[in-house]
Scaffold this active site. Structure first.
Site, short mmCIF file in Angstrom:
data_model
loop_
_atom_site.label_atom_id
_atom_site.label_comp_id
_atom_site.label_asym_id
_atom_site.label_seq_id
_atom_site.Cartn_x
_atom_site.Cartn_y
_atom_site.Cartn_z
N THR A 105 0.58 -1.43 0.59
CA THR A 105 -0.01 0.16 0.09
C THR A 105 0.51 1.57 0.32
O THR A 105 1.41 1.49 1.27
CB THR A 105 -0.72 -0.35 1.61
N LYS A 114 -7.63 1.44 -3.10
CA LYS A 114 -7.07 1.15 -1.19
C LYS A 114 -7.75 2.46 -0.76
O LYS A 114 -8.48 2.09 0.07
CB LYS A 114 -6.19 0.58 -1.57
N LYS A 133 -1.96 5.03 8.44
CA LYS A 133 -0.96 5.17 7.01
C LYS A 133 -2.11 5.50 5.98
O LYS A 133 -1.60 5.94 5.79
CB LYS A 133 -0.47 4.20 7.19
P1 NAD Z 1 5.82 -5.72 7.67
O1 NAD Z 1 6.61 -4.40 7.95
O2 NAD Z 1 5.81 -7.26 8.28
O3 NAD Z 1 6.61 -6.64 5.88
C1 NAD Z 1 7.29 -5.55 5.37
C2 NAD Z 1 8.68 -5.98 5.57
O4 NAD Z 1 9.21 -5.45 3.55
C3 NAD Z 1 9.94 -6.56 6.09
O5 NAD Z 1 9.61 -7.50 6.56
C4 NAD Z 1 10.42 -6.12 5.24
O6 NAD Z 1 11.91 -6.28 6.61
C5 NAD Z 1 10.80 -5.84 3.90
N1 NAD Z 1 11.93 -4.59 3.37
C6 NAD Z 1 11.94 -3.22 4.33
N2 NAD Z 1 12.57 -2.94 3.12
C7 NAD Z 1 13.28 -4.27 2.10
C8 NAD Z 1 13.85 -3.90 0.55
N3 NAD Z 1 15.12 -3.14 0.15
N4 NAD Z 1 14.20 -5.35 0.21
C9 NAD Z 1 13.75 -6.57 1.06
N5 NAD Z 1 12.63 -6.51 1.78
C10 NAD Z 1 12.51 -5.06 2.01
O7 NAD Z 1 4.38 -5.30 6.70
P2 NAD Z 1 3.19 -5.69 6.60
O8 NAD Z 1 2.27 -6.04 7.10
O9 NAD Z 1 2.96 -7.42 5.57
O10 NAD Z 1 2.36 -5.21 4.94
C11 NAD Z 1 3.11 -4.88 3.58
C12 NAD Z 1 2.15 -4.13 2.87
O11 NAD Z 1 1.07 -4.75 2.45
C13 NAD Z 1 2.32 -2.38 3.40
O12 NAD Z 1 2.41 -1.25 2.50
C14 NAD Z 1 0.81 -2.31 4.15
O13 NAD Z 1 0.20 -1.36 4.45
C15 NAD Z 1 0.19 -3.19 3.09
N6 NAD Z 1 -0.89 -4.14 4.24
C16 NAD Z 1 -0.67 -4.77 5.08
C17 NAD Z 1 -2.02 -5.32 6.16
C18 NAD Z 1 -1.72 -6.06 7.74
O14 NAD Z 1 -2.34 -5.93 7.65
N7 NAD Z 1 -0.64 -6.31 7.86
C19 NAD Z 1 -3.44 -5.28 5.00
C20 NAD Z 1 -3.26 -4.45 3.37
C21 NAD Z 1 -1.98 -3.79 3.09
#
Ligand code: NAD
Length: 294
Positions: free
Chosen positions: A93, A168, A243
């Site tokens: 997102t 979204k 966010k």
């Molecule tokens: P998270 O922080 O658990 O996962 C993100 C991952 O990206 C982390 O493991 C981090 O180490 C990795 N990362 C960051 N920079 C990187 C790079 N340069 N190379 C490789 N890996 C890298 O977050 P999440 O909860 O998995 O969410 C991910 C996305 O999905 C976000 O944009 C969030 O807003 C969206 N989202 C989350 C949810 C939820 O319920 N968690 C729901 C809908 C959307």
């Protein structure tokens, strides 16, 4: 079988990648956090040493990263290494303008590109029932659909580049505003001597009806599966709601759209988060509205 690179194996990425493996695809994964890579390996992902290594020989590249700056930084590293015609799907997102920039970068290397953010949370990621909101060309969408179907239940093509992100944040702005409205109504009802069940029975079938009441009621009782029955454990954390509301405000000011209730919702969730509620489910805002912090 398709070879898929998966970059960003956090709370969402890991279960999504696991579903691609279950569907018989080969997944080459990378994340910056060793713990997440361990989990990915346990799920059957081939762990790679870098994002660049992960995209080698991949036909599809999926990113699931925190914010626009992470997506643009990964695209800057890997797009030039991918074979022309490779499909890039960003499911993070992120802000609409970074999403459109990411499309431009990918297309400048002859790659297909789709923004495909999700709703459904960690539960939907694990169950393979996410909703994907997609922006990009018809061709990119058609190529992506069979891959997205392995991770999601509903896949909607919302239009051109960035329109998935636009859908979204508009949806989540409605959700943030409606949850505050529902919280206010239940808090008012309490002071007027109305039981939670009585208000639910009326509002869930009357003109006040909305998802924040029928599926996610912010008081314990009427909807047994809602986080209110589980100490407001997420669910969907208040930090993520904030966010998305900030992304909506950023988008609104970039195009001059008036979103006064969206702005107010962002303010209220900002205060709620600042009081230490980042990890509380977003429906817990009812406690803040009543004058308790969580
Ligand atoms: P998270 O922080 O658990 O996962 C993100 C991952 O990206 C982390 O493991 C981090 O180490 C990795 N990362 C960051 N920079 C990187 C790079 N340069 N190379 C490789 N890996 C890298 O977050 P999440 O909860 O998995 O969410 C991910 C996305 O999905 C976000 O944009 C969030 O807003 C969206 N989202 C989350 C949810 C939820 O319920 N968690 C729901 C809908 C959307």
């Amino acid at each position: 079988m398709t070879t898929i690179a998966f970059i960003g194996l956090g709370n969402m990425g890991n279960p999504m990648a696991a579903n691609l493996i279950k569907a018989g695809h080969a997944v080459q994964g990378f994340d910056l956090v060793p713990e997440n890579l361990k989990q990915a390996a346990a799920n059957g992902v081939t762990v790679m040493a870098s994002a660049t290594a992960a995209v080698k020989d991949a036909e599809v590249v999926v990113t699931m990263l925190p914010a626009g700056k992470h997506v643009l930084s990964v695209y800057a590293q890997v797009c030039e290494k991918a074979a022309p015609g490779t499909l890039f799907i960003d499911s993070s997102t992120i802000d609409v303008s970074s999403a459109r920039q990411a499309h431009q970068v990918a297309e400048s290397y002859g790659l297909h590109s789709l923004d495909a953010p999700v709703s459904g949370g960690v539960g939907g990621a694990a169950a393979g029932t996410l909703t994907f909101m997609c922006g990009g060309t018809d061709e990119a969408f058609a190529k992506a659909r069979p891959v997205l179907e392995k991770m999601g239940g509903k896949i909607v093509h919302c239009g051109d580049a960035g329109n998935g992100q636009a859908a979204k944040i508009c949806n989540n702005m409605i959700l943030g505003i409606s949850m505050i409205g529902v919280g206010e109504a239940f808090a008012l009802g309490e002071k007027l001597g109305l039981s939670h069940q009585a208000l639910f029975d009326v509002a869930s079938t009357s003109s006040g009806q909305c998802w924040s009441i029928t599926s996610y009621c912010p008081v314990p009782g009427p909807v047994p599966a809602s986080p209110a029955n589980n100490g407001y454990k997420p669910g969907f954390a208040a930090a993520l709601m904030l966010k998305d509301l900030k992304l909506a405000q950023e988008a609104a000011s970039s195009v001059g759209a008036a979103t006064p209730l969206g702005a107010e919702a962002a303010q209220l969730y900002g205060l709620f988060n600042a009081m230490g509620n980042e990890g509380v489910d977003f429906s817990g805002i009812i406690n803040f509205l009543r004058g308790q912090t969580s």
